[in-house]
Design an enzyme around this catalytic site. Sequence first.
Site, PDB file in Angstrom:
ATOM      1  N   ASP A 119       0.846  -1.194   0.000  1.00 36.33           N
ATOM      2  CA  ASP A 119       0.000   0.000   0.000  1.00 36.33           C
ATOM      3  C   ASP A 119       0.883   1.247   0.000  1.00 36.33           C
ATOM      4  OD1 ASP A 119      -1.919   1.952   0.432  1.00 36.33           O
ATOM      5  OD2 ASP A 119      -2.068   1.542   2.593  1.00 36.33           O
ATOM      6  N   ASP A 126      -1.879  -1.347  -3.718  1.00 38.52           N
ATOM      7  CA  ASP A 126      -2.222  -0.652  -4.967  1.00 38.52           C
ATOM      8  C   ASP A 126      -1.153  -0.881  -6.026  1.00 38.52           C
ATOM      9  OD1 ASP A 126      -0.143   1.280  -4.205  1.00 38.52           O
ATOM     10  OD2 ASP A 126      -1.632   1.998  -2.742  1.00 38.52           O
ATOM     11  N   ASP A 139      -5.655 -10.658 -14.946  1.00 35.20           N
ATOM     12  CA  ASP A 139      -6.751 -11.571 -14.672  1.00 35.20           C
ATOM     13  C   ASP A 139      -7.989 -11.042 -15.396  1.00 35.20           C
ATOM     14  OD1 ASP A 139      -8.380 -13.449 -13.215  1.00 35.20           O
ATOM     15  OD2 ASP A 139      -7.033 -13.225 -11.501  1.00 35.20           O
ATOM     16  N   ASP A 153     -10.393 -16.328 -15.546  1.00 32.52           N
ATOM     17  CA  ASP A 153     -11.116 -16.820 -14.378  1.00 32.52           C
ATOM     18  C   ASP A 153     -12.148 -17.875 -14.786  1.00 32.52           C
ATOM     19  OD1 ASP A 153     -11.574 -16.354 -11.462  1.00 32.52           O
ATOM     20  OD2 ASP A 153     -13.607 -15.877 -12.150  1.00 32.52           O
ATOM     21  N   GLU A 163      -8.099 -20.815 -15.631  1.00 35.46           N
ATOM     22  CA  GLU A 163      -8.381 -21.462 -14.348  1.00 35.46           C
ATOM     23  C   GLU A 163      -9.394 -22.565 -14.617  1.00 35.46           C
ATOM     24  OE1 GLU A 163     -10.152 -20.656  -9.870  1.00 35.46           O
ATOM     25  OE2 GLU A 163     -10.991 -19.641 -11.603  1.00 35.46           O
ATOM     26  N   HIS A 221      -4.896 -17.486  -4.269  1.00 38.61           N
ATOM     27  CA  HIS A 221      -5.729 -16.706  -3.356  1.00 38.61           C
ATOM     28  C   HIS A 221      -7.021 -17.424  -2.967  1.00 38.61           C
ATOM     29  CE1 HIS A 221      -7.337 -16.255  -7.299  1.00 38.61           C
ATOM     30  NE2 HIS A 221      -8.425 -15.667  -6.821  1.00 38.61           N
ATOM     31  N   ASP A 222      -7.211 -18.652  -3.448  1.00 36.16           N
ATOM     32  CA  ASP A 222      -8.391 -19.437  -3.071  1.00 36.16           C
ATOM     33  C   ASP A 222      -8.042 -20.606  -2.153  1.00 36.16           C
ATOM     34  OD1 ASP A 222     -10.071 -17.896  -4.752  1.00 36.16           O
ATOM     35  OD2 ASP A 222      -9.644 -19.177  -6.471  1.00 36.16           O
TER      36      ASP A 222
HETATM   37  O1  TEU Z   1     -12.363 -19.195  -8.443  1.00 39.84           O
HETATM   38  C1  TEU Z   1     -13.246 -20.158  -8.881  1.00 39.84           C
HETATM   39  C2  TEU Z   1     -13.518 -21.255  -8.027  1.00 39.84           C
HETATM   40  O2  TEU Z   1     -14.441 -21.950  -8.288  1.00 39.84           O
HETATM   41  C3  TEU Z   1     -12.605 -21.534  -6.910  1.00 39.84           C
HETATM   42  O3  TEU Z   1     -12.988 -20.788  -5.818  1.00 39.84           O
HETATM   43  C4  TEU Z   1     -12.656 -22.990  -6.664  1.00 39.84           C
HETATM   44  O4  TEU Z   1     -13.947 -23.369  -6.411  1.00 39.84           O
HETATM   45  C5  TEU Z   1     -11.813 -23.401  -5.515  1.00 39.84           C
HETATM   46  O5  TEU Z   1     -10.519 -22.953  -5.714  1.00 39.84           O
HETATM   47  C6  TEU Z   1     -11.813 -24.889  -5.297  1.00 39.84           C
HETATM   48  O6  TEU Z   1     -11.888 -25.639  -6.423  1.00 39.84           O
HETATM   49  C7  TEU Z   1     -12.278 -18.030  -9.187  1.00 39.84           C
HETATM   50  C8  TEU Z   1     -11.393 -17.044  -8.459  1.00 39.84           C
HETATM   51  O7  TEU Z   1     -10.098 -17.571  -8.365  1.00 39.84           O
HETATM   52  C9  TEU Z   1     -12.022 -16.740  -7.138  1.00 39.84           C
HETATM   53  O8  TEU Z   1     -11.221 -15.907  -6.352  1.00 39.84           O
HETATM   54  C10 TEU Z   1     -13.345 -16.082  -7.405  1.00 39.84           C
HETATM   55  O9  TEU Z   1     -14.012 -15.866  -6.190  1.00 39.84           O
HETATM   56  C11 TEU Z   1     -14.229 -16.929  -8.317  1.00 39.84           C
HETATM   57  O10 TEU Z   1     -13.525 -17.436  -9.438  1.00 39.84           O
HETATM   58  C12 TEU Z   1     -15.364 -16.122  -8.867  1.00 39.84           C
HETATM   59  O11 TEU Z   1     -14.891 -15.208  -9.808  1.00 39.84           O
END
Ligand code: TEU
Length: 536
Positions: free
Chosen positions: A25, A33, A103, A205, A274, A336-337
């Site tokens: 930041d 940012d 992205d 995505d 993805e 990040h998921d």
């Molecule tokens: O993620 C899609 C998604 O389906 C993942 O969250 C997945 O279900 C998980 O990793 C387990 O399989 C993408 C983005 O990476 C996520 O941050 C978004 O929230 C989502 O799409 C919606 O755009």
Amino acid sequence: MPLPPNAPWWKTGVIYQIYPRSFKDTTGNGVGDLRGVIEKLDYLGHTLGVDALWLSPFYPSPMADFGYDVSDYTGVHPLFGDLATFDALVAKAHERGLKVIIDVVPNHTSEAHPWFVESRASRDNPRRDWYVWRYPAPDGGPPNNWLSVFGGPAWEWDETTGQYYLHSFLKEQPDLNWRNPEVRRAMFEVFRFWLERDVDGFRIDVAHFLMKDPLFRDNPPNPRPGEYHKDMGAYDTQLHLYDKGHEDVHGVFRDLRRLLDDYSRERERFAVGEIHLYDWDAWARYYGGNLDELHMPFNFALLRPNWEARAVRAVVDGLETALPEGAWPNYVLGNHDETRIAGRYGRAQSRVAAVLLLTLRGTPTLYYGDELGLEEVDVPPDKRQDPWGLRVPGLGRDGCRTPMPWDASHAAGFTTGEPWLPLNDDYETVNVDAELKDPRSMLTLYRRLLTLRKNTRALHAGDYQPLDDVPPSVFAYLRQADGETVMIALNFAAEPARVPFPGQGRLLLSSHLDRDDEPLREHVSLRPHEAVILAR
Ligand code: TEU
């Protein structure tokens, strides 16, 4: 066959994911940012030594899903900066030889996107068909049984116009109708817009979600729940045959590839999708029958097995077998998921994981902070923000999205204000500055691995060959190119192991960083949780 010496950047390089909210930041508002990313380009390109940055969404957005709900595909959210700052970022990254991947979220927009505002205005609005609108089922309920990934039905009732709209994620993220040619044209304009601004590629995505069953059939029940790499709650009770991954999606990616190829005169422009699919053949189809679709579908398969030598090897061998002729592999261990690597496998094994990721055949994607061994942060309930976790307890993703710790000063040098998510408790020792000074730190390990990978053709371009004659706790393989052979041996256990090493050689690197140049003859001894790279 090893890669030829002139192989494109996305095959030989290493990708680094930045979650812009959490990187650096520069305004004191507690949210990272784009100027912060610019400030850290020397860290990324020079100190760490990665080759490409992937930026998670920085577009205007109401932030219902922290930017994955886009309300303007060709702008920058004022939180992150503006288009001029973005242009500066790309130019300065390029000056340092870094590529920039952005992205793109084509499956859905924000409900605040002007397209959806028009679409929901009336049933005869010209943009009505840009989204997926359906009449209720005969009983007045949702049109079919499709579920949102984030919990609950995938359909939201719209009182004003008397129809339901589809949202595969939050109700604030309505799905676009990719069967409408105008939608396709509009989104391709978006790709063109950013290509003209000189980006090197796109991360798409939920790429496999774009096309659904045109008949809107119900999904059947899932006879074998629990196949995802994590608990997906109620979503996992169905087999997702009809709500995503329809054949027609491949036509979209063939078109996208043509567009990217048109822009690839000076350097290859690239797309990674993805794709969460667990059937190798279905997954591999996203490369395209003639390698004419995505350059790579992200490979998440390493997130799935138990962290054991045999299971991990089975994934790698499975991929190597499933890969279409000429297709290039890739590996992901975090994003990040997902729960942080150090949280999943523990600190000791996260070093083994680093060696694995950076020595397999294929492009690795690193997630910011993993190079520090950052652990999953236990975010207290009153500070949790991820909408998925707020809807389905236990599935929150805040713990892997905490700010990057740069030093031991206020808020770890991330912000002069209050960070939007709490820092890791141990930020006084787990931060970039402290780890740079420590010759045995995780960061030193990543830096050395990245340098070794870059300087060793066998590692970034060589073939992969697993070794059978090793103890059960060890996964070992050779990487070979043009007569150069490197052997990698990973000990997944808390006990020592002894691995045969035919002939003589020396140790290039141990994950413990304390055995440089050790001479080898006939075998190599591994300590608990140790990974080594050896040269013949
Ligand atoms: O993620 C899609 C998604 O389906 C993942 O969250 C997945 O279900 C998980 O990793 C387990 O399989 C993408 C983005 O990476 C996520 O941050 C978004 O929230 C989502 O799409 C919606 O755009």
